[in-house]
Write a protein that holds these residues in place. Structure first.
Motif, PDB file in Angstrom:
ATOM      1  N   SER A  50      -3.693 -51.921   7.815  1.00  0.00           N
ATOM      2  CA  SER A  50      -3.355 -50.606   7.272  1.00  0.00           C
ATOM      3  C   SER A  50      -1.941 -50.174   7.640  1.00  0.00           C
ATOM      4  O   SER A  50      -1.361 -49.310   6.975  1.00  0.00           O
ATOM      5  CB  SER A  50      -4.350 -49.546   7.759  1.00  0.00           C
ATOM      6  OG  SER A  50      -5.653 -49.803   7.283  1.00  0.00           O
ATOM      7  N   TYR A 119     -10.644 -49.611   2.979  1.00  0.00           N
ATOM      8  CA  TYR A 119      -9.935 -48.794   1.995  1.00  0.00           C
ATOM      9  C   TYR A 119      -9.887 -47.331   2.431  1.00  0.00           C
ATOM     10  O   TYR A 119      -8.850 -46.659   2.293  1.00  0.00           O
ATOM     11  CB  TYR A 119     -10.613 -48.896   0.628  1.00  0.00           C
ATOM     12  CG  TYR A 119     -10.655 -50.297   0.038  1.00  0.00           C
ATOM     13  CD1 TYR A 119      -9.963 -51.359   0.618  1.00  0.00           C
ATOM     14  CD2 TYR A 119     -11.404 -50.562  -1.107  1.00  0.00           C
ATOM     15  CE1 TYR A 119     -10.009 -52.635   0.087  1.00  0.00           C
ATOM     16  CE2 TYR A 119     -11.457 -51.834  -1.661  1.00  0.00           C
ATOM     17  CZ  TYR A 119     -10.761 -52.871  -1.051  1.00  0.00           C
ATOM     18  OH  TYR A 119     -10.820 -54.128  -1.594  1.00  0.00           O
ATOM     19  N   LEU A 135      -3.155 -48.007  -3.000  1.00  0.00           N
ATOM     20  CA  LEU A 135      -4.573 -47.790  -3.298  1.00  0.00           C
ATOM     21  C   LEU A 135      -4.803 -46.586  -4.208  1.00  0.00           C
ATOM     22  O   LEU A 135      -5.938 -46.253  -4.521  1.00  0.00           O
ATOM     23  CB  LEU A 135      -5.381 -47.609  -2.010  1.00  0.00           C
ATOM     24  CG  LEU A 135      -5.792 -48.900  -1.283  1.00  0.00           C
ATOM     25  CD1 LEU A 135      -4.617 -49.504  -0.552  1.00  0.00           C
ATOM     26  CD2 LEU A 135      -6.930 -48.638  -0.310  1.00  0.00           C
ATOM     27  N   PHE A 184      -5.718 -55.103   1.027  1.00  0.00           N
ATOM     28  CA  PHE A 184      -7.025 -54.896   0.398  1.00  0.00           C
ATOM     29  C   PHE A 184      -8.122 -55.767   1.020  1.00  0.00           C
ATOM     30  O   PHE A 184      -9.203 -55.879   0.477  1.00  0.00           O
ATOM     31  CB  PHE A 184      -6.932 -55.166  -1.104  1.00  0.00           C
ATOM     32  CG  PHE A 184      -6.191 -54.089  -1.853  1.00  0.00           C
ATOM     33  CD1 PHE A 184      -6.870 -53.097  -2.534  1.00  0.00           C
ATOM     34  CD2 PHE A 184      -4.803 -54.069  -1.876  1.00  0.00           C
ATOM     35  CE1 PHE A 184      -6.209 -52.108  -3.230  1.00  0.00           C
ATOM     36  CE2 PHE A 184      -4.113 -53.080  -2.566  1.00  0.00           C
ATOM     37  CZ  PHE A 184      -4.821 -52.093  -3.240  1.00  0.00           C
TER      38      PHE A 184
END
Length: 542
Positions: A50, A119, A135, A184
């Motif tokens: 992330s 996510y 995203l 992802f």
């Protein structure tokens, strides 16, 4: 991508001199053990998917992780952790059915909840992910990232243990390619929460879903290894037992080790390219990455003036930088969007040709001086004294010294250079803590939006103070109005690039090449010019 980005930025890798020396007389046994010695030009900054922004970190994440899709040798997405995918709702809903035999390196099963958690964590504003905007195609992602909705409202749900559903805001032609990118990939909630802020800061605070596990990385060192993951679902097709990696900011060390038979690969610069470009094992490796000069309007008042920004751009001879200084196959940039990012759906023309603005990347010292004097008069500024911040690798040093010599020719302009380790550079650039700096942006997928949205209002990478309402409007129209009309979308993207260049929102320098010398008995190496450069899953010694 910094993807400077990545986005890119793009990298190579090698083993420490001590380790290599110890292995130098064991080439035959190395081949039997399938141990690869590779070179890297920059350190790992993080192994938190992330939070990663640089190519080196993403390359390690790619090799220690796996996604719903994985790119094949032709850089086409193929199902990986998913065995089946279905689309519905006019291409806006995806249903993925996961492998039931896939495990994390710690033995935990990989489930749909791992993707949902990943996510949600990335778009959660508390995570402070610079890549969260990728995203935004998922339902409610942008609203969540801006604090308007809760992460639980994200359009990604675990229908069952091995059934993942993703709802998009619109059909997305490149969605499968995005899913093959580490941002992802799934994340193990138990592990992330166990380590907290330490997650991804050292090898011992990571867990793997892919072909390899990370070892020997303490967060700051320049040596680490990728070891075959015995729990990987496709371990039978992973031939390498280990990849030994070490950072070498200068290719002199890696080149000498390669020549001595102690390294399997080396990057090349300058004279090394000239000496080896006709030899077996030489690869040019032109990537879809742009190196640019960024002027920080937030730190330096003078850069708010268009004529001063144009003067700095006109003062730089990009041809000389590429051909006489770097001499590595890099080419002068025609704009911020490089080659390989798509073709006109009507004419087949390359984007960089359709969107070419000559004035944005031309060299004319006389004009530069005239524009600067006019800028001084408009602003009341009489001189500019700034520090150019750059990485401490060979190529960045050469580029910085060249820019210093070029810009110092302008009236009352004084440029000093500060070269710092790459991880420190990323941190300062992210914080906007620079006056002028050299940035790289590396593509994640082959579409112009992958570059242009870096300069859209609200982008986490836009910290140089530039903003243009018409540019923002064109990008919004390209994605949210004409997303299903390739011709009109193309026209909007071309128009946006032209505005960026005419307004000199940034100063493109070169399209980056990473020439490489690779041992001919190393097989299965495929280079991805528009994403993470190297996936070692299918590499082996012949």
């Amino acid at each position: 991508m910094k993807i400077s980005k990545k986005i890119l930025a793009t990298s190579t890798i090698i083993l420490s001199a001590i380790t290599l020396a110890a292995c130098g007389n064991q080439s035959a046994s190395q081949k039997k053990k399938q141990v690869l010695n590779w070179s890297e030009t920059t350190q790992l900054s993080t192994q938190d998917p992330s939070l990663a922004t640089d190519t080196t970190s993403f390359q390690a994440l790619l090799n220690t992780g796996d996604g719903l899709y994985r790119l094949d040798k032709n850089n086409k997405p193929q199902l990986s952790l998913a065995t089946k995918a279905k689309t519905s709702n006019n291409g806006k809903t995806y249903d993925f059915y996961l492998r039931k035999n896939a495990k994390w390196s710690n033995g935990d099963p990989i489930t749909a909840k791992d993707f949902v958690y990943s996510y949600r964590r990335t778009v959660n504003p508390a995570t402070k992910s610079q890549m969260a905007f990728y995203l935004y195609q998922i339902k409610n992602a942008q609203a969540i990232n801006s604090g308007k909705k809760q992460p639980s409202s994200l359009g990604a749900t675990a229908v069952s243990k091995y059934h993942l559903r993703v709802q998009l805001t619109r059909p997305l032609s490149y969605f499968k390619i995005l899913l093959a990118w580490p941002l992802f990939f799934p994340q193990n909630q138990k592990v992330v929460q166990k380590y907290g802020k330490l997650y991804g800061t050292q090898a011992k605070y990571t867990v793997s879903s892919g072909p390899f596990t990370l070892t020997k990385w303490n967060g700051n060192n320049k040596v680490w290894s990728l070891v075959k993951n015995k729990n990987y679902w496709d371990a039978k097709d992973v031939k390498l037992s280990k990849v030994n990696e070490q950072v070498s900011e200068s290719t002199t060390t890696s080149y000498n080790l390669f020549q001595a038979g102690k390294a399997d690969e080396t990057g090349l610069t300058g004279q090394q390219v000239a000496s080896n470009k006709n030899k077996a094992g030489y690869h040019a490796r032109l990537s879809s990455a742009i190196r640019r000069l960024e002027l920080n309007q937030n730190k330096v008042k003078a850069f708010k003036d268009l004529k001063i920004r144009q003067a700095f751009s006109y003062a730089i001879n990009r041809q000389q930088l590429a051909n006489n200084i770097l001499k590595d196959g890099s080419i002068p940039a025609k704009g911020f969007v490089p080659s390989g990012m798509g073709t006109n759906p009507k004419t087949g023309a390359q984007f960089e040709n359709d969107a070419y603005v000559k004035s944005g990347v031309s060299y004319n010292l006389k004009k530069a001086k005239t524009l600067l004097q006019e800028g001084y008069k408009e602003t009341g500024i009489k001189s500019i004294k700034v520090t150019l911040l750059a990485s401490d690798d060979d190529s960045s040093k050469q580029t910085a010294e060249f820019l210093q010599s070029q810009l110092d020719r302008l009236p009352n302009v004084n440029i000093s250079v500060q070269n710092i380790p790459f991880t420190q550079l990323i941190s300062r650039q992210t914080a906007g803590n620079y006056e002028i700096t050299i940035k790289n942006w590396q593509a994640v997928f082959g579409d112009p939006i992958n570059f242009l949205d870096v300069f859209q209002k609200g982008s986490s990478y836009l910290n140089n103070g530039w903003n243009n309402n018409q540019f923002n409007k064109l990008l919004d129209q390209s994605e949210n109005v004409y997303g299903n009309d390739p011709v009109k979308r193309w026209d909007k993207l071309v128009a946006a690039e032209k505005i960026l260049m005419k307004d000199q929102g940034t100063i493109p320098l070169i399209q980056v090449a990473h020439p490489q010398l690779l041992k001919t008995n190393v097989k299965g190496v495929s280079f991805n010019p528009t994403g993470v450069p190297y996936d070692f899953k299918n590499v082996y010694f012949n």
